[in-house]
Design a protein around this motif. Structure first.
Motif, PDB file in Angstrom:
ATOM      1  N   CYS A  10       0.838  -1.214   0.000  1.00 16.65           N
ATOM      2  CA  CYS A  10       0.000   0.000   0.000  1.00 16.65           C
ATOM      3  C   CYS A  10       0.865   1.253   0.000  1.00 16.65           C
ATOM      4  O   CYS A  10       1.835   1.344   0.753  1.00 16.65           O
ATOM      5  N   ILE A  11       0.478   2.217  -0.861  1.00 16.85           N
ATOM      6  CA  ILE A  11       1.215   3.488  -0.919  1.00 16.85           C
ATOM      7  C   ILE A  11       0.421   4.626  -0.269  1.00 16.85           C
ATOM      8  O   ILE A  11       0.785   5.786  -0.379  1.00 16.85           O
ATOM      9  N   GLY A  12      -0.707   4.271   0.351  1.00 13.25           N
ATOM     10  CA  GLY A  12      -1.465   5.273   1.103  1.00 13.25           C
ATOM     11  C   GLY A  12      -2.170   6.312   0.254  1.00 13.25           C
ATOM     12  O   GLY A  12      -2.372   7.448   0.692  1.00 13.25           O
ATOM     13  N   CYS A  13      -2.585   5.926  -0.940  1.00 13.30           N
ATOM     14  CA  CYS A  13      -3.208   6.898  -1.845  1.00 13.30           C
ATOM     15  C   CYS A  13      -4.644   7.246  -1.452  1.00 13.30           C
ATOM     16  O   CYS A  13      -5.213   8.217  -1.930  1.00 13.30           O
ATOM     17  N   VAL A  15      -7.433   5.870  -2.227  1.00 15.18           N
ATOM     18  CA  VAL A  15      -8.502   5.593  -3.199  1.00 15.18           C
ATOM     19  C   VAL A  15      -9.547   4.639  -2.614  1.00 15.18           C
ATOM     20  O   VAL A  15     -10.743   4.884  -2.685  1.00 15.18           O
ATOM     21  N   CYS A  16      -9.082   3.555  -2.021  1.00 15.52           N
ATOM     22  CA  CYS A  16     -10.029   2.567  -1.477  1.00 15.52           C
ATOM     23  C   CYS A  16     -10.862   3.163  -0.350  1.00 15.52           C
ATOM     24  O   CYS A  16     -12.060   2.880  -0.238  1.00 15.52           O
ATOM     25  N   MET A  26      -7.944   4.521   6.803  1.00 18.35           N
ATOM     26  CA  MET A  26      -6.519   4.779   6.901  1.00 18.35           C
ATOM     27  C   MET A  26      -6.075   4.514   8.333  1.00 18.35           C
ATOM     28  O   MET A  26      -6.785   4.823   9.294  1.00 18.35           O
ATOM     29  N   ALA A  31      -3.654   1.941   4.343  1.00 17.34           N
ATOM     30  CA  ALA A  31      -5.055   1.567   4.551  1.00 17.34           C
ATOM     31  C   ALA A  31      -5.119   0.218   5.263  1.00 17.34           C
ATOM     32  O   ALA A  31      -4.231  -0.623   5.111  1.00 17.34           O
ATOM     33  N   CYS A  53      -7.264  -0.085  -6.779  1.00 15.58           N
ATOM     34  CA  CYS A  53      -5.988   0.152  -6.095  1.00 15.58           C
ATOM     35  C   CYS A  53      -4.866   0.180  -7.140  1.00 15.58           C
ATOM     36  O   CYS A  53      -4.691  -0.785  -7.883  1.00 15.58           O
ATOM     37  N   PRO A  54      -4.100   1.259  -7.178  1.00 16.21           N
ATOM     38  CA  PRO A  54      -3.081   1.390  -8.233  1.00 16.21           C
ATOM     39  C   PRO A  54      -1.920   0.417  -8.093  1.00 16.21           C
ATOM     40  O   PRO A  54      -1.178   0.211  -9.056  1.00 16.21           O
ATOM     41  N   VAL A  55      -1.749  -0.160  -6.912  1.00 15.31           N
ATOM     42  CA  VAL A  55      -0.617  -1.071  -6.718  1.00 15.31           C
ATOM     43  C   VAL A  55      -1.073  -2.493  -6.362  1.00 15.31           C
ATOM     44  O   VAL A  55      -0.281  -3.327  -5.905  1.00 15.31           O
ATOM     45  N   ALA A  57      -2.773  -3.734  -3.918  1.00 14.51           N
ATOM     46  CA  ALA A  57      -2.449  -4.109  -2.527  1.00 14.51           C
ATOM     47  C   ALA A  57      -3.606  -4.810  -1.825  1.00 14.51           C
ATOM     48  O   ALA A  57      -3.422  -5.302  -0.710  1.00 14.51           O
ATOM     49  N   ILE A  58      -4.781  -4.843  -2.462  1.00 15.49           N
ATOM     50  CA  ILE A  58      -5.962  -5.371  -1.783  1.00 15.49           C
ATOM     51  C   ILE A  58      -6.319  -6.755  -2.327  1.00 15.49           C
ATOM     52  O   ILE A  58      -6.463  -6.931  -3.541  1.00 15.49           O
TER      53      ILE A  58
HETATM   54  S1  SF4 Z   1      -6.074   2.023  -2.935  1.00 17.60           S
HETATM   55 FE1  SF4 Z   1      -4.369   0.609  -2.556  1.00 17.60          FE
HETATM   56  S2  SF4 Z   1      -2.559   1.911  -2.314  1.00 17.60           S
HETATM   57 FE2  SF4 Z   1      -4.357   3.230  -2.135  1.00 17.60          FE
HETATM   58  S3  SF4 Z   1      -4.715   3.325   0.098  1.00 17.60           S
HETATM   59 FE3  SF4 Z   1      -5.996   1.661  -0.720  1.00 17.60          FE
HETATM   60  S4  SF4 Z   1      -4.736  -0.196  -0.471  1.00 17.60           S
HETATM   61 FE4  SF4 Z   1      -3.373   1.570  -0.287  1.00 17.60          FE
END
Ligand code: SF4
Length: 62
Positions: A10-13, A15-16, A26, A31, A53-55, A57-58
């Motif tokens: 997770c990069i903490g963006c 979005v989710c 958060m 997240a 999620c852009p990376v 991570a979920i």
């Molecule tokens: S969308 Fe992905 S990267 Fe962004 S806060 Fe959620 S889990 Fe982290």
């Protein structure tokens, strides 16, 4: 169905969290997902949030 956030990825963006705050919150810089099973009426939204999620991570588990 449950969601799991990989805190290492997770990069903490946020979005989710913005898409589905009922499931994702958060915690500091990353997240976290609710440990409760996701209510059926939120499953589509939670899945959409995971896919957004852009990376990637979920993880959604059945
Ligand atoms: S969308 Fe992905 S990267 Fe962004 S806060 Fe959620 S889990 Fe982290």
């Amino acid at each position: 169905m449950k969601a799991i956030v990989d805190a290492e990825t997770c990069i903490g963006c946020e979005v989710c969290v913005e898409m589905c705050p009922e499931v994702f919150q958060m915690e500091g810089e990353v997240a976290i997902a609710s440990t409760e099973p996701i209510a059926e009426d939120l499953s589509d939204l939670a899945t959409d949030a995971a896919e957004s999620c852009p990376v990637d991570a979920i993880t959604i588990e059945p």
